[in-house]
Design a protein around this motif. Structure first.
Motif, PDB file in Angstrom:
ATOM      1  N   TRP A 260       0.841  -1.197   0.000  1.00 11.53           N
ATOM      2  CA  TRP A 260       0.000   0.000   0.000  1.00 11.53           C
ATOM      3  C   TRP A 260       0.880   1.252   0.000  1.00 11.53           C
ATOM      4  O   TRP A 260       1.825   1.350   0.781  1.00 11.53           O
ATOM      5  N   LEU A 261       0.559   2.189  -0.874  1.00  8.85           N
ATOM      6  CA  LEU A 261       1.244   3.474  -0.907  1.00  8.85           C
ATOM      7  C   LEU A 261       0.289   4.559  -0.426  1.00  8.85           C
ATOM      8  O   LEU A 261      -0.922   4.487  -0.665  1.00  8.85           O
ATOM      9  N   ASP A 262       0.827   5.568   0.212  1.00  9.70           N
ATOM     10  CA  ASP A 262       0.009   6.626   0.806  1.00  9.70           C
ATOM     11  C   ASP A 262      -0.398   7.662  -0.243  1.00  9.70           C
ATOM     12  O   ASP A 262      -0.253   8.860  -0.038  1.00  9.70           O
ATOM     13  N   ALA A 263      -0.875   7.176  -1.378  1.00  6.26           N
ATOM     14  CA  ALA A 263      -1.334   8.052  -2.453  1.00  6.26           C
ATOM     15  C   ALA A 263      -2.816   8.346  -2.269  1.00  6.26           C
ATOM     16  O   ALA A 263      -3.578   7.468  -1.865  1.00  6.26           O
ATOM     17  N   GLN A 264      -3.220   9.550  -2.588  1.00  4.91           N
ATOM     18  CA  GLN A 264      -4.604   9.970  -2.402  1.00  4.91           C
ATOM     19  C   GLN A 264      -5.383  10.071  -3.715  1.00  4.91           C
ATOM     20  O   GLN A 264      -6.594  10.259  -3.693  1.00  4.91           O
ATOM     21  N   ARG A 265      -4.674   9.967  -4.835  1.00  2.00           N
ATOM     22  CA  ARG A 265      -5.335  10.039  -6.139  1.00  2.00           C
ATOM     23  C   ARG A 265      -4.770   8.950  -7.046  1.00  2.00           C
ATOM     24  O   ARG A 265      -3.578   8.640  -7.003  1.00  2.00           O
ATOM     25  N   HIS A 266      -5.615   8.417  -7.876  1.00  2.00           N
ATOM     26  CA  HIS A 266      -5.194   7.371  -8.801  1.00  2.00           C
ATOM     27  C   HIS A 266      -4.018   7.823  -9.660  1.00  2.00           C
ATOM     28  O   HIS A 266      -3.032   7.079  -9.828  1.00  2.00           O
ATOM     29  N   ILE A 267      -4.107   9.028 -10.195  1.00  2.00           N
ATOM     30  CA  ILE A 267      -3.072   9.489 -11.115  1.00  2.00           C
ATOM     31  C   ILE A 267      -1.767   9.833 -10.418  1.00  2.00           C
ATOM     32  O   ILE A 267      -0.765  10.096 -11.084  1.00  2.00           O
ATOM     33  N   ASP A 268      -1.747   9.798  -9.071  1.00  2.00           N
ATOM     34  CA  ASP A 268      -0.468   9.966  -8.373  1.00  2.00           C
ATOM     35  C   ASP A 268       0.530   8.900  -8.820  1.00  2.00           C
ATOM     36  O   ASP A 268       1.732   9.161  -8.897  1.00  2.00           O
ATOM     37  N   PRO A 274       6.454  11.170  -4.371  1.00  2.00           N
ATOM     38  CA  PRO A 274       7.381  10.024  -4.370  1.00  2.00           C
ATOM     39  C   PRO A 274       6.762   8.708  -4.805  1.00  2.00           C
ATOM     40  O   PRO A 274       7.402   7.659  -4.706  1.00  2.00           O
ATOM     41  N   TYR A 275       5.520   8.758  -5.314  1.00  2.83           N
ATOM     42  CA  TYR A 275       4.760   7.530  -5.503  1.00  2.83           C
ATOM     43  C   TYR A 275       5.323   6.642  -6.608  1.00  2.83           C
ATOM     44  O   TYR A 275       5.372   5.409  -6.459  1.00  2.83           O
ATOM     45  N   VAL A 276       5.749   7.243  -7.727  1.00  5.71           N
ATOM     46  CA  VAL A 276       6.327   6.430  -8.797  1.00  5.71           C
ATOM     47  C   VAL A 276       7.587   5.735  -8.310  1.00  5.71           C
ATOM     48  O   VAL A 276       7.781   4.538  -8.536  1.00  5.71           O
ATOM     49  N   VAL A 280       8.159   1.756  -8.163  1.00  5.31           N
ATOM     50  CA  VAL A 280       9.278   1.132  -8.872  1.00  5.31           C
ATOM     51  C   VAL A 280      10.159   0.353  -7.899  1.00  5.31           C
ATOM     52  O   VAL A 280      10.580  -0.783  -8.182  1.00  5.31           O
ATOM     53  N   GLU A 281      10.435   0.938  -6.754  1.00  8.39           N
ATOM     54  CA  GLU A 281      11.278   0.254  -5.763  1.00  8.39           C
ATOM     55  C   GLU A 281      10.622  -1.037  -5.282  1.00  8.39           C
ATOM     56  O   GLU A 281      11.289  -2.075  -5.149  1.00  8.39           O
TER      57      GLU A 281
END
Length: 291
Positions: A260-268, A274-276, A280-281
């Motif tokens: 799980w990533l702490d992203a708030q929008r799909h397009i993040d 730092p989401y991409v 990737v990591e």
């Protein structure tokens, strides 16, 4: 490196990336991405970043999209996309830079579902990773709309086209009004310089919606085993639901991992940091273990 290949006689355009200074056959990844997307948008970004991690990557335009051939233009063809992925893996396995026994499928957004279903039924693919995936299935779609009314309306569109009428289109994105992906969030990516591409156009066939609401890509989760699977998803996602990611994960067998990533929008997860980098990591770490 631009490459061209064919699937079912349809010409496809892709970009093959080989890690700088690489020696010997390397593991390789085929990528597939968002609805309406072309290869110099999301899939190209992830292909470039994963190539830096030591993988040969192939991002390409599916049939009917971008610089690839196929008609109707900008029409979603689920079975065709699976055939495209098959041909892409064949191309990868033919390359001297690639270890043909170490190939993975990576899908972002709608491509997550296609990569899952493809990997489940192609023994040449050894691992699957889905990032912000849309794992479409008719059961979920039926629960969120007047399903029969939607099918009836789209059936009328196809009947008009079957009888010689023109292919009917609607905008891919719009801040207001009708669009295949309505609202401010899709427009914030596709309607701005973030997604600028000479081969992308803001339209999609109206009949593509029928394909999206009838395709069952989630079924791949029931057949992927014993291949390893990684699911990377944002905790908030209005367009590719976290619940869908959870259902895929539940239906998968081990080995599997959910990040799980702490992203708030799909397009993040399309292009924002730092989401991409986090996606990737997580993907590279999983691939190092299993590919």
């Amino acid at each position: 490196m631009r490459i061209e290949f064919e699937a079912d006689g349809v010409g496809l355009a892709g970009d093959l990336r080989v890690p700088a200074g690489a020696r010997g056959p390397l593991p390789a990844l085929v990528l597939t991405g968002p609805f309406t997307g072309v290869r110099d948008q999301v899939t190209g970004l992830y292909a470039e970043r994963l190539a830096r991690e030591g993988y040969v990557t192939l991002a390409f335009d599916h049939r009917n999209w971008g610089e690839s051939a196929g008609t109707p233009r900008r029409h979603e063809d689920p079975q065709g996309k699976l055939h495209d992925l098959r041909a892409a893996v064949s191309v990868l396995r033919s390359r001297p830079e690639v270890d043909g026994e170490r190939i993975g499928a990576v899908g972002i957004c709608l491509g997550g579902g296609y990569a899952l279903r493809f990997a489940a039924f192609d023994p040449r693919v050894k691992v699957f990773a889905g990032i912000a995936g849309a794992y479409n299935n008719p059961y979920t779609m039926r629960a969120g709309m007047d399903y029969q009314a939607a099918l009836a309306g789209l059936g009328e569109v196809l009947e008009r086209q079957d009888l010689g009428g023109p292919v009917e289109y609607l905008p891919a994105v719009a801040e207001e009004g009708e669009a295949a992906m309505p609202g401010d969030e899709p427009y914030a990516y596709y309607g701005t310089e973030r997604a600028a591409s000479a081969s992308w156009a803001n339209e999609v066939t109206r009949a593509s919606i029928r394909e999206l609401i009838t395709v069952d890509n989630m079924m791949g989760a029931d057949f992927l085993s014993p291949k390893p699977a990684l699911i990377v998803h944002g905790v908030v996602d209005r367009f590719c639901s976290p619940e869908g990611a959870e259902e895929v994960f539940r239906r998968l067998d081990e080995p599997k991992r959910l990040v799980w990533l702490d992203a708030q929008r799909h397009i993040d997860l399309y292009d924002a940091e730092p989401y991409v980098s986090q996606a990737v990591e997580a993907t590279a770490a999983f691939l190092r273990e299993h590919l």
